[in-house]
Design an enzyme around this catalytic site. Structure first.
Site, mmCIF file in Angstrom:
data_model
loop_
_atom_site.group_PDB
_atom_site.id
_atom_site.type_symbol
_atom_site.label_atom_id
_atom_site.label_comp_id
_atom_site.label_asym_id
_atom_site.label_seq_id
_atom_site.Cartn_x
_atom_site.Cartn_y
_atom_site.Cartn_z
ATOM 1 N N HIS A 109 -6.468 6.353 -2.823
ATOM 2 C CA HIS A 109 -7.356 6.640 -1.666
ATOM 3 C C HIS A 109 -7.676 8.444 -1.987
ATOM 4 O O HIS A 109 -8.625 8.753 -1.556
ATOM 5 C CB HIS A 109 -6.536 6.328 -0.404
ATOM 6 C CG HIS A 109 -7.413 6.505 0.836
ATOM 7 N ND1 HIS A 109 -7.611 7.631 1.680
ATOM 8 C CD2 HIS A 109 -8.181 5.572 1.194
ATOM 9 C CE1 HIS A 109 -8.504 7.368 2.740
ATOM 10 N NE2 HIS A 109 -8.883 6.116 2.489
ATOM 11 N N HIS B 52 -16.266 7.419 1.635
ATOM 12 C CA HIS B 52 -16.519 7.245 2.923
ATOM 13 C C HIS B 52 -17.726 7.748 3.361
ATOM 14 O O HIS B 52 -18.646 8.366 2.337
ATOM 15 C CB HIS B 52 -15.347 8.419 3.526
ATOM 16 C CG HIS B 52 -13.985 7.776 3.452
ATOM 17 N ND1 HIS B 52 -13.173 8.003 2.445
ATOM 18 C CD2 HIS B 52 -13.023 6.940 4.336
ATOM 19 C CE1 HIS B 52 -12.058 7.623 2.556
ATOM 20 N NE2 HIS B 52 -12.191 7.034 3.885
ATOM 21 N N HIS C 215 -11.957 3.748 13.737
ATOM 22 C CA HIS C 215 -11.403 4.002 12.249
ATOM 23 C C HIS C 215 -10.935 5.390 12.188
ATOM 24 O O HIS C 215 -9.623 5.789 12.034
ATOM 25 C CB HIS C 215 -12.320 3.896 11.154
ATOM 26 C CG HIS C 215 -11.833 4.412 9.768
ATOM 27 N ND1 HIS C 215 -12.366 5.832 9.253
ATOM 28 C CD2 HIS C 215 -10.932 4.070 8.945
ATOM 29 C CE1 HIS C 215 -11.706 5.963 8.214
ATOM 30 N NE2 HIS C 215 -10.826 5.103 7.938
ATOM 31 N N HIS D 211 -6.884 7.054 12.779
ATOM 32 C CA HIS D 211 -5.982 8.038 11.583
ATOM 33 C C HIS D 211 -5.615 9.386 12.498
ATOM 34 O O HIS D 211 -4.490 9.693 12.341
ATOM 35 C CB HIS D 211 -6.997 8.497 10.629
ATOM 36 C CG HIS D 211 -7.235 7.592 9.723
ATOM 37 N ND1 HIS D 211 -6.377 7.647 8.318
ATOM 38 C CD2 HIS D 211 -7.904 6.395 9.235
ATOM 39 C CE1 HIS D 211 -6.621 6.439 7.342
ATOM 40 N NE2 HIS D 211 -7.590 6.050 8.120
ATOM 41 N N HIS E 134 -12.659 -0.334 0.523
ATOM 42 C CA HIS E 134 -11.200 -0.655 1.362
ATOM 43 C C HIS E 134 -10.915 -2.049 1.223
ATOM 44 O O HIS E 134 -9.711 -2.339 1.223
ATOM 45 C CB HIS E 134 -11.122 -0.010 2.592
ATOM 46 C CG HIS E 134 -11.365 1.575 2.942
ATOM 47 N ND1 HIS E 134 -12.461 2.223 2.843
ATOM 48 C CD2 HIS E 134 -10.258 2.402 2.950
ATOM 49 C CE1 HIS E 134 -11.970 3.652 2.956
ATOM 50 N NE2 HIS E 134 -10.658 3.715 2.979
ATOM 51 N N PHE F 104 -7.199 12.136 4.427
ATOM 52 C CA PHE F 104 -7.661 11.328 3.371
ATOM 53 C C PHE F 104 -6.753 11.289 2.218
ATOM 54 O O PHE F 104 -6.274 10.260 1.692
ATOM 55 C CB PHE F 104 -9.022 11.527 2.855
ATOM 56 C CG PHE F 104 -10.184 11.065 3.767
ATOM 57 C CD1 PHE F 104 -9.956 10.102 4.706
ATOM 58 C CD2 PHE F 104 -11.577 11.417 3.548
ATOM 59 C CE1 PHE F 104 -10.576 9.763 5.754
ATOM 60 C CE2 PHE F 104 -12.119 10.985 4.401
ATOM 61 C CZ PHE F 104 -12.134 10.273 5.617
ATOM 62 N N HIS G 30 -5.994 -0.523 8.102
ATOM 63 C CA HIS G 30 -7.397 -0.892 7.335
ATOM 64 C C HIS G 30 -7.477 -2.641 7.297
ATOM 65 O O HIS G 30 -8.583 -2.678 7.140
ATOM 66 C CB HIS G 30 -7.403 -0.128 6.030
ATOM 67 C CG HIS G 30 -7.993 0.849 6.122
ATOM 68 N ND1 HIS G 30 -9.431 1.017 6.074
ATOM 69 C CD2 HIS G 30 -7.795 2.379 6.134
ATOM 70 C CE1 HIS G 30 -9.920 2.559 6.064
ATOM 71 N NE2 HIS G 30 -9.079 3.275 6.260
#
Length: 595
Positions: free
Chosen positions: A180, A198, A328, A332, A207, A357, A370
């Site tokens: 990632h 992204h 999403h 995070h 993903h 990230f 995810h």
């Protein structure tokens, strides 16, 4: 190529809680869902692009900073941004080009995120699925039993043990987390251009493939080919808390670099902007279901809105799909440490682990989060209508690079990950109450007195959004027929939004309310949408930290629900939630867009 999205401007813009209960009964069939309102039957919300070759993918010619998808989906792309050259499929990265990743423009990741290099990248084969004898079934994390938790913890422990004995083993815990980091923080270059998965249509397929191999590696480590990852069921009230299995100190599933405010059964905020919402748990759950309805139903009626815009290698145009933006990103942020705080063991936080990230994969809950993001792909298609996978060749033929559970390198294509059952896994069903959560409660009765509000021409340009602000704005047409509504969507557009993209910001948009609106209650018909931006890194060509954005919201259905279809002038209220003092807005208009 030409866009057929027409507009009619109303302003020359300067470019220089009540008691409630949750029904957990089985969800309605798509035909039942969309018969509840006449607007929901049309799906007329995506701008059409004419081209001599419908397989060519058009890309935006402006900087990735200039396009925002909040609740408005891709309208900012389709209507406000000129379209230019065709994209091409993104090839798998050549690992020989991998270099240091960056946390932000000023700081590098203190270690190399690059995967081990195969002897000859040109000889890396394409992946072929092994035969499937029994599907791996992903279960909701909140319902996991002790046997499963023990098995999952053991698998992660064995993966972490590989870091100690074989640091360069591609199936080790840190090497898997580095995938990632490399794909998302600028480590990979293709033809000298930075690769980013992204903020575009690469988000979902990348993903999905990532989790596919991760899941198979875990199963191989405990000799269980049926092992499946859990999914964090945050779209259901029963799953709107941090999954208990990850909150056990001393286990392999625990990560000390998490936000300490998420423990003890705290309800998750799917629109988190870093600060705690001052409301009841029940209201927060209602907000979450409202957000899910908006992102999955109202604002994602067609593929481009759900998946995001086409990706052009090296282009800095940000155009994510609805789910990537919310929930999403906020999940995070909610899970990671607060940026600027002190990390366990010392050091300044950049949101680690989940909130950045580069480090997100170091928290085992990342893969659980995810897993549910991936599930939304399947749930979205199940709603029906125009909700289908993209068909453009440039998307289908884009590629990634991974190692399998036997440490063998492979290339993979997007086209091969569209059916989870062919990939050998599926999701245990759970009710989706958000499908029936269209806001129906109203904040106000009748029409707000627009005569008491300043016109938009007196408010904009706005130098800072440091407090709620209300204004009146003229519409291009009123009392439109149903046919006219089906042919053209009414759009509220905010132009030339500028802010420091190193900061976390959010503001909400409401119709027909004044600046005293309760912005902590989103389950109201007047709530039009939100803009949210997480701190992020752009490509090397950007010379400053200032983002410039166009933000659009479809308001035809909202005007119907509020009862303002016949009004020539309406009230709009902007409510800053985070970082508003650093937000400026150049102008605003309402226009009609052919969709």
């Amino acid at each position: 190529m030409a866009s057929v999205c027409n507009s009619s401007k109303t302003l020359n813009t300067p470019f220089t809680s009540s008691t409630m209960s949750f029904s957990l009964a089985s969800t309605p069939k798509p035909s039942q869902l969309f018969l509840r309102g006449k607007r929901n039957q049309t799906f007329k919300v995506s701008c059409k692009i004419s081209s001599n070759d419908d397989q060519n993918v058009e890309a935006n010619s402006v900087d990735r900073r200039n396009v925002l998808l909040g609740f408005g989906g891709l309208y900012g792309v389709a209507n406000a941004i000129p379209l230019a050259a065709s994209a091409t499929p993104v090839p798998a990265p050549d690992l020989t080009s991998c270099s240091k990743s960056k946390i932000n423009r000023d700081e590098e990741v203190p270690y190399l995120c690059c995967a081990p290099k195969p002897d000859d990248m040109s000889k890396v084969p394409y992946y072929k699925f092994p035969s499937v004898t029994k599907l791996r079934i992903r279960q909701p994390a909140h319902a996991a039993d002790e046997e499963y938790v023990a098995k999952y913890s053991l698998a992660i422990r064995k993966m972490k043990d590989l870091d100690k004995t074989e640091p360069s083993n591609p199936i080790g815990f840190k090497q898997q987390a580095n995938i990632h980091c490399a794909y998302c923080n600028g480590a990979y270059k293709i033809d000298g251009k930075e690769l980013q998965v992204h903020n575009s249509w690469l988000f979902f397929p990348f993903h999905r493939w990532y989790l596919y191999f991760y899941e198979r590696i875990l199963g191989s480590l405990i000799d269980d080919p049926t092992f499946a990852l859990p999914y964090w069921n945050w779209d259901h009230p029963k799953g709107m808390r941090f999954p208990p299995m990850f909150d056990r100190q001393g286990t392999a599933l625990y990560d000390e670099r998490r936000n300490q405010q998420i423990h003890n059964g705290t309800v998750l905020d799917l629109g988190s902007f870093g600060d705690k919402v001052q409301t009841t748990q029940l209201q927060l759950m209602a907000n979450n279901l409202t957000l899910m309805y908006r992102q999955m139903v109202t604002n994602a009626p067609c593929p481009r809105l759900f998946f995001g815009a086409p990706y052009v290698l090296g282009n800095n145009v940000e155009a994510p799909g609805t789910i990537e933006v919310i929930p999403h990103g906020p999940v995070h942020v909610w899970t990671g440490t607060a940026a600027g705080s002190t990390l366990p063991g010392g050091g300044r936080s950049h949101g680690e682990d989940m909130g950045n990230f580069y480090s997100a994969g170091l928290d085992p809950v990342f893969y659980c989060h995810h897993s549910n993001v991936d599930r939304m792909w399947s749930e979205w298609k199940a709603i029906g209508g125009k909700r289908t996978d993209l068909t453009q060749k440039d998307w289908l033929n884009s590629e990634f690079f991974f190692y399998d559970e036997n440490k063998n390198p492979f290339r993979v294509k997007v086209r091969d990950c569209l059916d989870t059952k062919k990939m050998g896994y599926d999701y245990a069903p759970m009710p989706t109450p958000w499908r029936n959560f269209k806001p129906k409660r109203k904040t106000t009765d009748g029409k707000v007195n627009t005569g008491s509000l300043p016109p938009a021409s007196k408010v904009f340009p706005l130098t800072k959004l440091d407090k709620p602000i209300s204004f009146s704005i003229n519409r291009p047409a009123s009392s439109r027929t149903q046919q006219a509504k089906n042919e053209q969507e009414e759009m509220l557009t905010l132009f030339n939004i500028k802010f420091d993209n190193r900061q976390h910001i959010r503001f909400d948009v409401f119709l027909n309310v004044d600046k005293n609106v309760n912005a902590d209650e989103l389950d109201k018909t007047e709530f039009a949408g939100s803009y949210t931006s997480l701190p992020h890194v752009h490509g090397p060509n950007q010379t400053n930290h200032i983002a410039t954005v166009v933000f659009q919201l479809a308001i035809t259905e909202l005007l119907e629900d509020i009862g303002l279809e016949d009004e020539n002038t309406i009230a709009v209220t902007l409510v800053p939630r985070k970082g508003g003092e650093g937000i400026s807005i150049g102008g605003v208009e309402i226009n009609l867009a052919s969709c």
